[in-house]
Structures are given as C-alpha cells and as structure tokens.
Design a protein around this motif. Structure first.
Motif, short mmCIF file in Angstrom:
data_model
loop_
_atom_site.label_atom_id
_atom_site.label_comp_id
_atom_site.label_asym_id
_atom_site.label_seq_id
_atom_site.Cartn_x
_atom_site.Cartn_y
_atom_site.Cartn_z
N ASP A 65 0.81 -1.21 0.00
CA ASP A 65 0.00 0.00 0.00
C ASP A 65 0.84 1.27 0.00
OD1 ASP A 65 -2.30 -1.47 -0.01
OD2 ASP A 65 -2.58 -1.41 2.16
N SER A 66 2.14 1.13 0.00
CA SER A 66 3.01 2.32 -0.08
C SER A 66 4.06 2.11 -1.15
CB SER A 66 3.67 2.59 1.28
OG SER A 66 4.38 1.45 1.72
N MET A 67 5.06 1.26 -0.89
CA MET A 67 6.11 1.04 -1.87
C MET A 67 5.59 0.35 -3.12
SD MET A 67 8.35 2.47 -0.14
CE MET A 67 9.67 2.31 -1.30
N GLY A 68 4.53 -0.45 -2.99
CA GLY A 68 3.98 -1.13 -4.15
C GLY A 68 3.40 -0.18 -5.18
N PRO B 246 14.73 -20.85 -3.63
CA PRO B 246 15.49 -19.89 -2.81
C PRO B 246 15.12 -18.43 -3.07
CG PRO B 246 16.94 -21.56 -3.73
CD PRO B 246 15.62 -21.76 -4.37
N GLU B 247 14.83 -18.07 -4.34
CA GLU B 247 14.47 -16.68 -4.60
C GLU B 247 13.17 -16.30 -3.93
OE1 GLU B 247 13.29 -18.97 -8.40
OE2 GLU B 247 14.86 -19.02 -6.86
N THR B 248 12.27 -17.28 -3.72
CA THR B 248 11.03 -17.00 -2.99
C THR B 248 11.32 -16.76 -1.52
OG1 THR B 248 9.77 -18.35 -4.56
CG2 THR B 248 8.75 -17.88 -2.43
N HIS B 249 12.22 -17.55 -0.94
CA HIS B 249 12.64 -17.31 0.44
C HIS B 249 13.24 -15.92 0.58
CE1 HIS B 249 12.04 -21.07 2.63
NE2 HIS B 249 12.35 -21.72 1.52
N TYR B 250 14.10 -15.55 -0.37
CA TYR B 250 14.73 -14.23 -0.29
C TYR B 250 13.69 -13.12 -0.38
CZ TYR B 250 17.13 -10.03 -1.72
OH TYR B 250 17.55 -8.72 -1.80
N THR B 251 12.79 -13.20 -1.36
CA THR B 251 11.78 -12.16 -1.53
C THR B 251 10.91 -12.03 -0.30
OG1 THR B 251 11.76 -12.55 -3.92
CG2 THR B 251 9.87 -11.41 -2.99
N TYR B 252 10.54 -13.15 0.30
CA TYR B 252 9.72 -13.10 1.51
C TYR B 252 10.43 -12.37 2.63
CZ TYR B 252 8.18 -14.84 6.06
OH TYR B 252 7.81 -14.92 7.38
N HIS B 253 11.67 -12.73 2.92
CA HIS B 253 12.38 -12.14 4.06
C HIS B 253 12.68 -10.66 3.83
CE1 HIS B 253 13.45 -16.43 5.12
NE2 HIS B 253 13.06 -15.96 6.28
N ILE B 254 13.14 -10.30 2.64
CA ILE B 254 13.51 -8.90 2.41
C ILE B 254 12.27 -8.01 2.36
CG2 ILE B 254 13.48 -8.98 -0.11
CD1 ILE B 254 16.17 -7.24 1.99
N THR B 255 11.14 -8.53 1.86
CA THR B 255 9.91 -7.73 1.82
C THR B 255 9.38 -7.50 3.22
OG1 THR B 255 9.39 -8.65 -0.36
CG2 THR B 255 7.61 -7.57 0.83
N ILE B 256 9.41 -8.52 4.07
CA ILE B 256 8.99 -8.34 5.46
C ILE B 256 9.90 -7.33 6.16
CG2 ILE B 256 8.77 -9.48 7.69
CD1 ILE B 256 6.51 -10.20 5.89
N ALA B 257 11.20 -7.39 5.88
CA ALA B 257 12.14 -6.45 6.50
C ALA B 257 11.82 -5.02 6.09
CB ALA B 257 13.57 -6.81 6.12
N ILE B 258 11.53 -4.79 4.81
CA ILE B 258 11.18 -3.44 4.34
C ILE B 258 9.87 -2.99 4.97
CG2 ILE B 258 10.62 -2.05 2.31
CD1 ILE B 258 12.38 -3.96 0.67
N ALA B 259 8.89 -3.89 5.02
CA ALA B 259 7.58 -3.53 5.58
C ALA B 259 7.70 -3.15 7.05
CB ALA B 259 6.61 -4.69 5.40
N LEU B 260 8.55 -3.86 7.80
CA LEU B 260 8.74 -3.53 9.21
C LEU B 260 9.39 -2.16 9.37
CD1 LEU B 260 9.93 -7.00 10.58
CD2 LEU B 260 7.72 -5.89 10.98
N LEU B 261 10.32 -1.82 8.48
CA LEU B 261 10.94 -0.50 8.55
C LEU B 261 9.94 0.59 8.19
CD1 LEU B 261 14.44 -1.18 6.95
CD2 LEU B 261 13.93 -0.80 9.35
N ILE B 262 9.10 0.35 7.19
CA ILE B 262 8.10 1.34 6.79
C ILE B 262 7.13 1.59 7.92
CG2 ILE B 262 6.16 1.77 5.23
CD1 ILE B 262 7.66 0.26 3.10
N GLY B 263 6.72 0.52 8.61
CA GLY B 263 5.76 0.65 9.69
C GLY B 263 6.35 1.14 10.98
N PRO C 217 -9.36 3.46 -4.79
CA PRO C 217 -9.04 2.84 -3.50
C PRO C 217 -7.92 3.53 -2.73
CG PRO C 217 -9.32 1.17 -5.19
CD PRO C 217 -9.27 2.49 -5.90
N ALA C 218 -7.09 4.32 -3.43
CA ALA C 218 -6.00 5.06 -2.78
C ALA C 218 -6.09 6.52 -3.18
CB ALA C 218 -4.65 4.47 -3.15
#
Length: 689
Positions: free
Chosen positions: A244-247, A273-290, A475-476
């Motif tokens: 809802d922000s970076m997307g 492995p690329e799915t594991h990477y995308t999941y972890h880095i996206t959660i990390a960015i989302a936590l920083l945004i929030g 919607p935005a």
C-alpha cells in the motif's frame, strides 16, 4: 601475412595462432610444390600450377549452416537458435579437419604457445596442468581470481619475444633467421614491452563471456532458515503496509503472487530460494516502513542474505527483482550495501537482459512483469542520481520499451482505475524529470538566459499538463493525490532552483522555487503530524533542500530591497515562517534518530537567523515600495495552506535582542547555492551511498 598463414587461419576458424615465445619462421625462398598441395593430389603437379586452397572449416551450428547464415557462437544457444526456439547443435569434427594439411612451423608455434599458457596457469594459480588430461575439473584449486590478472601479466611479462621479433625483422643474407635464445638481451624491444606476438586478450575474455554458465534451476542443497511472524494473518497485515506504499511506487512485485508464496511458506511447503529471499527482504522493508522494532527488521534482512547468492545465481528477471528489493531496503535502513552500487548492478543486469528494449514474449504476464521491474528501476535511478548529484545510469534515448499496461491483480486491464495507475503516472513524470535533470545539471557551459527561459516554459507546460491530466486510483484516492502533489512540487524545485546551467534564475523562477519549497515542507510536515514520516536519508535531503531554497528566495528579496526594489517573492508571511520552523523542527527530530544531522540543523538555524535579522531591520524599505507582481507571472503558481505550527517563529530566528544586526556574509547566496553539492557529498559519505 603469407598465403600459408591465411590458409591455416581459415582452417582453425576464430582462434588466433601467433607465437608467444618465438617469431614465425619466414618461408624458404623456393618452397617445394608439394608443400602447398592437399595430400590427396599427386606430387607430379608442377609448381606453375595454381595452388589449391584448403576448404575452410565451418564453425557454425547446424541451424545456421542449413540457413547459410552467420553464427555468433553464443553458448549454450546462439542468437539465431534462441530466436527460433530450437536446440543449438554443432557437427562433430569431420575428416576435412583431420586430413587438413598443417604447416610444421605453425604446429611448433602452437606447441610453444600451449607450453607458455600452461606455465602461466601454474605460475598464477599453483596448479600444474601440464600433466592433467584436457577437461579435468579444477574447481576449488589455486587462486580463483587468477584470470583477471592476465591483462597485467600481458603488460609486465618478459620482452624477450618482442626482441626476437625485432631481430627477425632485420634483413639477413644467410638464410632464415634463427630464434635467439631466451637469454638474449631485450635492448631492441619496444618501449612498452607489448609486441605483436601477444595473445588477443579481447578474444580471451570474449570467449569467457560466450561460454558463461547457462541459466539453470537453482538447487536447494538444504532447507534454508525461515523466519515467521506470529501468524499468517500478521504477515498479511505487515506486507499490506509494503504494497500500500512502496507497491504503488515500485510495482516490481505482484501482490497476488506474493500472497500465494506467503501461504506456501507458512504452510511449511518447499519453495525456491528466490522465494525465500523475496519473503524475508519484503517483510524487513515492511517492518521498517511501519516504524516497527528495528531489531526484528534486521533479523529478517539477515535471513534474506542467506539465500541472496542463490537468488542472484542466474542472469534473469528474478535476479533483477532481488536487487530492486535490496535497493529499497538500503534506502530505509542505516546498514547494508551502497544503494548506488546495488542500482548500478541492477541496471547493467537489466540492460544485458534487454529489459530496456521493446520486445515481445510468449507470455503477456512475463512481458508486463519485466516492464514493471524495468520502470521501477528507472524511477529509482532517477531519484537517487538527482539526490546525490550523480549521472543517470541509462540515457532516455536508449530506452524503447513502453510503459506497463494498467492491469488489475487479476490481469484485467482498467486504464485509470487499476493498481498500476499510480506507478504508470509516476513513470511518465520521471521521464520529464529526467530531461530536466539532464538539461540543467551537467558540466556544459550555461546557455543564453533567453534559451533557458524558453526551455523552462516548455518543461513547465509539460508538468502542468501532467498534473492536470493525472488520473487517481479510487481505493487510494488520498495517497495518489497527495503523492502527485508532492512529486509535482519536488520537480518544480529541481527545475527552478539555482543549477550549474542556470545559476541566476529569473524572477518567475524565484517565485516558483519559494512556493514549491513551502509545498514540499508542508507535505513532510503533514506526514510527521500523523506519525507517517519516513526517517530516511531521501526525506532528509528533500527537507533540507526545501529549507535552503526558501532561504535563498528570501535572500533574493533582501537584495531587491537593498537595491530599492520590491521583493521578488511575496508569500504569505505566516505561511513562510511556519515552513521555516517546520524545517527546523524536522531537522532536529532527524538529529535524534540519525547521528550527524544535529550539525546540519544548527547550520540551518544560523543561516535562518542571519536572513531574518536583516529582513527585520529593513521594514521602512519594504513599506516604501508598492507591492508588485513579477513580470513573467504564470497561472500555475503553487499556493499552500498554512502548516499547523506555532503562530510565530522562535525568537532565535529573529533578532537576538542586543539591538545589533548580525554580520551578513556577502557570499551567503553562493553558500546556499553550494549547499546542495555540499549536502549531497555529506550524505553520500556519511551514509556510504
């Protein structure tokens, strides 16, 4: 080149065969006739007969040979086979190769060259390869980086061969020149030490590039470590903050695809492995945004780095997306690699894949995802380059790919009302932004002021049309309209502030600078008031740029007053003062979160005090001049509502109470102008950008 050499080069194809350790032996004065004849012809053919040329060996693949087209020898598939979608195969060595006549001196030169190359490998890697069978695996042995030392070796190797070549070229009356011993003096060698006998280094490295490891499925040797939030619902909530922000700004990840991958991970299923990477880095960015706990974000980032090498193993779209995610993380975090270096790598990878060129693929989804990745990269490149005062990574003239189509998450097209409406509109603005940046921020001599004024008017018309025609995403709605306003104001600020090719803006530029700076400040203050300000270096730079631009506009007013003229910029006094105080407050808040910014806040306070003190001591001059409007008034001047701050500025921003006017630095305007460059270098150094 002798006729014999030409024949041999045709037989061996693209490989160069000059000697490395001894010069070629010139042919005898009267070569026997049989020396130039293929072995199947009788020796009775006289020397007056025309020599028969050996047939050139074809090194093309089967597909190119059948089509009688030139093959580019790419591995594992040449370009023609790739376009045709066929497997690239080559014919086995035929009898024409085995039976071809090879001059003896060329064989000797080849043997000498092989011995020298074996010695190079042994010397640089410590691996004795002379007794190894051809094709033996050497992984894990010796120095893995020896290959990149070859150019240095070429330039510093012994010049004996060059001396021998020089000696061989001298006239001789006693017959063929003999090769001097290895201990001969190199006094006659070329000064550079590089002679015609050196191997073609360009061919060596080209061969390495053409025989790169092909794209293969990423292996999963062991189950990677997976960090999970409290529940799938919690993960959905956190990632929704990202999309809802970076997307909306960088849509290289698709929400529905990511949601499916998220469910697989929380169900304990095996994913690439690329799915594991995308999941972890996206959660990390989302936590920083929030604005969540930074420790938890760091843990997710560290988990992502465990699978990053596998995500970057192949040169494909997944690797580009992985680098984009890494760049976004480095924008928000105080640790991690340089965002400038990450973006440079991503740009070069995307260009090698041809993402910047118009092309069609078998899958519409694949084509659109590639476009989204490229234009996200384009947006980031323009933003980072302009903020740091560095060149753009890719010229607009080299881009032919179209903007993404406005598809919904279910891949139904809805122009103006889809989730892609905002990023497509942002990409359109960035293309205008890019041309403004390239025109004003380079080392070329400043053009005539009249030319600058005309060019800026054209740019302004494009920007006004963009803002007027920009569709919103229902919607935005609030996000899209406020984000459009912010981007519009920052682009005006880039266009009208002092720049290398427009160091002395005209009156209309001064007015536009001041109003745009107030608008930028108000946008950040609104985010700060509701607790949504992102405390990142990009935010810091935009706030500081807006603040010093307001001071620069006020200094232009002061100069006009001292010259007996009306102030150029005439904003609402309370709105302007509140904007200045907003910058001071935000810089102080940054200083509490980012070390080193407190010095920046103090410098800005001192500059502000100086400006306002002099303005406070010239009221009679202001009252004696009737209000006037700049001669080049334009209809689309920004007028921002007041920022909800204190009604007046702190006393420190006015007179110090002593009755003495602070000493005004005569170079203050120039200092404010060069503050852009100073701050760009300061940020790049401090935050390792």
């Amino acid at each position: 080149m002798t006729h014999r050499d030409a024949d041999f080069r045709h037989q061996l194809g693209k490989f160069r065969l000059e000697s490395l350790s001894s010069p070629p032996v010139p042919p005898p004065a009267s070569p026997p006739s049989s020396y130039l004849l293929p072995p199947h012809l009788p020796a009775s053919v006289t020397t007056n007969s025309t020599p028969v040329r050996s047939k050139r060996v074809s090194t093309a693949c089967d597909f190119c040979r059948k089509r009688k087209k030139k093959c580019d020898f790419r591995y594992p598939n040449c370009s023609a086979c790739t376009r045709a979608g066929v497997r690239c195969t080559i014919p086995p060595p035929g009898p024409q190769v085995a039976n071809a006549s090879v001059p003896r001196d060329q064989l000797e030169n080849l043997q000498n060259r092989v011995r020298w190359l074996e010695e190079v490998v042994r010397h640089k890697t410590g691996i004795p390869v002379a007794d190894r069978p051809t094709g033996s695996p050497l992984e894990g042995e010796g120095d893995p980086d020896w290959w990149y030392q070859v150019p240095g070796l070429m330039m510093t190797r012994d010049t004996t061969a060059a001396a021998a070549a020089a000696a061989a070229s001298r006239p001789s009356t006693t017959g063929p020149t003999s090769v001097p011993p290895a201990s001969s003096s190199p006094s006659t060698s070329s000064p550079s030490g590089v002679g015609p006998d050196l191997p073609n280094v360009g061919e060596i490295f080209r061969d390495q590039l053409e025989h790169r490891r092909p794209s293969i499925a990423r292996p999963i040797t062991s189950a990677p470590r997976v960090l999970r939030l409290a529940s799938l619902e919690e993960a959905d909530r956190v990632t929704a903050q990202y999309f809802d922000s970076m997307g909306y700004q960088y849509p290289f990840l698709q929400r529905t695809e990511f949601r499916t991958q998220l469910q697989s991970i929380y169900a304990g299923e095996s994913v690439p492995p690329e799915t594991h990477y995308t999941y972890h880095i996206t959660i990390a960015i989302a936590l920083l945004i929030g604005s969540a706990d930074g420790i938890q974000a760091t843990e997710f980032y560290r988990a992502s780095q465990e699978t990053l090498p596998l995500a970057l193993q192949n040169e494909d779209l997944a690797a580009v997306r992985a680098l984009l995610s890494l760049a976004l993380y480095t924008m928000f975090a105080t640790s991690g690699p340089s965002v400038w270096h990450v973006l440079g790598t991503a740009l070069r990878l995307s260009m090698s894949l041809g993402l910047h060129k118009a092309r069609t693929t078998a899958s519409l989804v694949e084509e659109e995802l590639a476009k989204r990745a490229f234009w996200s990269l384009y947006n980031l490149d323009r933003l980072i380059a302009s903020t740091l005062g560095r060149p753009l990574g890719l010229a607009d003239e080299d881009i032919s790919v179209t903007l993404p189509r406005e598809f919904n998450d279910d891949w139904t097209e809805a122009p103006g009302t889809s989730a892609m409406t905002i990023p497509v509109q942002v990409a359109r603005l960035r293309r205008i932004f890019s041309r403004i940046y390239r025109y004003l921020y380079n080392n070329q001599p400043p053009p005539p002021p009249a030319e600058v004024a005309v060019t800026l008017r054209h740019f302004r018309q494009e920007l006004d049309d963009w803002r007027r025609l920009a569709p919103v995403y229902p919607p935005a709605l609030l996000y899209s309209t406020s984000y459009y306003d912010y981007l519009f104001a920052t682009t005006l600020l880039l266009m009208y502030r002092p720049s290398p090719r427009n160091p002395t803006p005209d009156a209309f530029s001064i007015v536009s600078c001041g109003d745009a700076s107030v608008q930028v400040t108000r946008s950040y203050w609104d985010s700060y008031s509701v607790g949504k300000l992102k405390w990142i270096w990009l935010t810091l730079s935009q706030i500081y740029f807006a603040g010093i631009t307001i001071l620069w506009c006020l200094h232009q007013n002061l100069r006009a007053i001292q010259e007996g003229q009306a102030p150029v910029w005439q904003p609402d006094d309370q709105t302007m003062r509140r904007a200045i105080q907003a910058v001071v407050v935000l810089l102080e808040e940054f200083g509490k979160r980012r070390p080193g910014v407190e010095r920046l806040a103090e410098t800005f306070r001192q500059q502000t005090t100086m400006i306002f003190s002099h303005l406070a001591y010239t009221p009679e001059v202001q009252q004696s001049q009737p209000p006037s409007t700049p001669a080049q008034s334009q209809p689309h001047v920004l007028v921002a509502p007041p920022v909800p701050l204190a009604p007046v500025l702190d006393d420190v921003l006015l007179v110090d109470g002593s009755g003495n006017v602070p000493v005004m630095d005569p170079q203050l305007a120039e200092q404010l102008f060069y503050s852009y460059d100073w701050f760009q270098e300061e940020m790049a150094t401090f935050y390792t950008l």
